[in-house]
Motif scaffolding. Structure first.
Motif, PDB file in Angstrom:
ATOM      1  N   ASN A 114       0.815  -1.216   0.000  1.00 26.57           N
ATOM      2  CA  ASN A 114       0.000   0.000   0.000  1.00 26.57           C
ATOM      3  C   ASN A 114       0.847   1.265   0.000  1.00 26.57           C
ATOM      4  O   ASN A 114       0.540   2.234  -0.694  1.00 26.57           O
ATOM      5  N   SER A 115       1.903   1.268   0.819  1.00 22.40           N
ATOM      6  CA  SER A 115       2.738   2.472   0.916  1.00 22.40           C
ATOM      7  C   SER A 115       4.096   2.099   1.485  1.00 22.40           C
ATOM      8  O   SER A 115       4.264   1.060   2.127  1.00 22.40           O
ATOM      9  N   VAL A 116       5.056   2.991   1.242  1.00 20.69           N
ATOM     10  CA  VAL A 116       6.421   2.833   1.769  1.00 20.69           C
ATOM     11  C   VAL A 116       6.758   4.095   2.546  1.00 20.69           C
ATOM     12  O   VAL A 116       6.449   5.207   2.109  1.00 20.69           O
ATOM     13  N   SER A 117       7.397   3.938   3.705  1.00 19.12           N
ATOM     14  CA  SER A 117       7.747   5.098   4.522  1.00 19.12           C
ATOM     15  C   SER A 117       8.768   5.969   3.816  1.00 19.12           C
ATOM     16  O   SER A 117       9.478   5.526   2.911  1.00 19.12           O
ATOM     17  N   ASN A 118       8.858   7.221   4.254  1.00 15.89           N
ATOM     18  CA  ASN A 118       9.780   8.172   3.616  1.00 15.89           C
ATOM     19  C   ASN A 118      11.234   7.728   3.730  1.00 15.89           C
ATOM     20  O   ASN A 118      12.035   8.003   2.837  1.00 15.89           O
ATOM     21  N   SER A 120      12.161   4.664   3.782  1.00 14.66           N
ATOM     22  CA  SER A 120      12.256   3.344   3.129  1.00 14.66           C
ATOM     23  C   SER A 120      12.663   2.234   4.095  1.00 14.66           C
ATOM     24  O   SER A 120      13.279   1.251   3.681  1.00 14.66           O
ATOM     25  N   LEU A 123       7.146  -0.558   5.360  1.00 17.28           N
ATOM     26  CA  LEU A 123       6.096  -0.447   4.357  1.00 17.28           C
ATOM     27  C   LEU A 123       4.815  -1.051   4.908  1.00 17.28           C
ATOM     28  O   LEU A 123       4.839  -1.789   5.899  1.00 17.28           O
ATOM     29  N   ASP A 126      -1.482  -4.979   2.468  1.00 14.90           N
ATOM     30  CA  ASP A 126      -2.936  -5.053   2.617  1.00 14.90           C
ATOM     31  C   ASP A 126      -3.412  -6.359   3.252  1.00 14.90           C
ATOM     32  O   ASP A 126      -4.530  -6.815   2.994  1.00 14.90           O
ATOM     33  N   THR A 156      -4.511  -4.209   7.566  1.00  8.94           N
ATOM     34  CA  THR A 156      -3.165  -3.889   7.073  1.00  8.94           C
ATOM     35  C   THR A 156      -2.123  -4.316   8.102  1.00  8.94           C
ATOM     36  O   THR A 156      -2.438  -4.543   9.266  1.00  8.94           O
ATOM     37  N   THR A 158       2.250  -3.539   9.118  1.00  6.09           N
ATOM     38  CA  THR A 158       3.498  -2.814   8.871  1.00  6.09           C
ATOM     39  C   THR A 158       4.647  -3.808   8.845  1.00  6.09           C
ATOM     40  O   THR A 158       4.774  -4.648   9.745  1.00  6.09           O
ATOM     41  N   LYS A 260       5.556  -3.991  -5.736  1.00  4.04           N
ATOM     42  CA  LYS A 260       4.111  -3.929  -5.941  1.00  4.04           C
ATOM     43  C   LYS A 260       3.417  -5.006  -5.127  1.00  4.04           C
ATOM     44  O   LYS A 260       2.308  -4.814  -4.651  1.00  4.04           O
TER      45      LYS A 260
END
Length: 272
Positions: A114-118, A120, A123, A126, A156, A158, A260
């Motif tokens: 879904n997303s990656v932290s700033n 890196s 992440l 889902d 979700t 982490t 992905k």
């Protein structure tokens, strides 16, 4: 031939001045096109024939390589089956519990990123607690070991990446590792260098057979991570701290960029 050439040249000059062709010009052009077609088709067929021969040679060589690969795979499958049968027999003789037997068995479940932290270092995927996700589950990509689930929500989770490995961080962890095919090899993968994009495997004894090119996998030691997760490949061996041990510099198997989808490893439930 000279007359035809002169005639065609004259046609080219006069065409620049007229918008239509006379019937002799049309006849000449059609005749030339017909003759060109007669010679072009056989020439094209011959060229295609020799091209097909070249392609057949390439296909033959590729077929030979595939036959060798299939033969090697068949041999490896037989060896793997024998190893599994021996392993089951030894587990039964040593009276392993069902939980111990299932420890290194797992299913793969696909998770979308879904997303990656700033920074890196983490992440979000889902898959959450509603899907059976638990803290401590290993996550991998097609290439290799990526990280572990550190927090879960209903839908979700982490994932803390292996790029956070740092012996100076009290919240970090070290991974007991070995080399594929060299069970006597042992070390701890405990740090990551973002500049060189490499892991450092420390605490390797001086007489350890580890060498450049070895594939480094989790050993299962300490019980934190299951066995046989690919971490990376040894790039070089150097003298460790205080000169008493050696350190291996490892190129990660996973790329840690542009994900992905990943795979969460689920251990089958064992009845109480």
């Amino acid at each position: 031939m000279i007359g035809i050439v002169l005639f065609i040249a004259l046609m080219g000059i006069t065409l620049g001045q007229r918008n239509s062709l006379t019937w002799p010009e049309k006849f000449a052009r059609d005749s030339i096109g017909f003759v060109q077609g007669i010679f072009y088709r056989p020439a094209s067929a011959i060229a295609g024939f020799f091209e097909d021969i070249g392609n057949m040679r390439s296909i033959y060589k590729e077929n030979e390589r595939l036959k060798i690969a299939v033969a090697q795979l068949t041999t490896e499958q037989i060896q793997t089956r024998n190893y599994k049968e021996t392993n089951v027999r030894l587990q039964n003789e040593l009276q392993f519990t069902q939980q111990q037997k299932a420890k290194n068995n797992y299913d793969w479940r696909v998770a979308q990123v879904n997303s990656v932290s700033n920074d890196s270092k983490t992440l979000v995927i889902d898959i959450g607690s509603k899907d059976g996700a638990r803290v401590g589950q290993e996550v991998r990509s097609l290439d290799g070991f990526v990280g572990v689930i550190s927090r879960t929500a209903n839908f979700t989770s982490t994932v803390t990446l292996l790029t956070t490995l740092d012996p100076k961080n009290p919240n970090s962890y070290a991974i007991a590792a070995t080399a594929l095919g060299k069970e006597q090899t042992f070390g701890m993968v405990e740090s990551y260098d973002p500049v060189t994009n490499t892991f450092q495997m420390t605490k390797i004894s001086e007489n350890d057979p580890i060498a450049k090119g070895d594939q480094i996998i989790t050993s299962g030691g300490g019980g934190k991570f299951r066995k046989n997760l690919l971490i990376g490949t040894v790039e070089k061996i150097q003298v460790g701290e205080f000169g008493q041990t050696r350190t291996a510099i490892i190129k990660p198997a996973a790329s840690f960029v542009d994900w992905k989808e990943l795979f969460v490893l689920y251990t089958p439930e064992v009845p109480e």
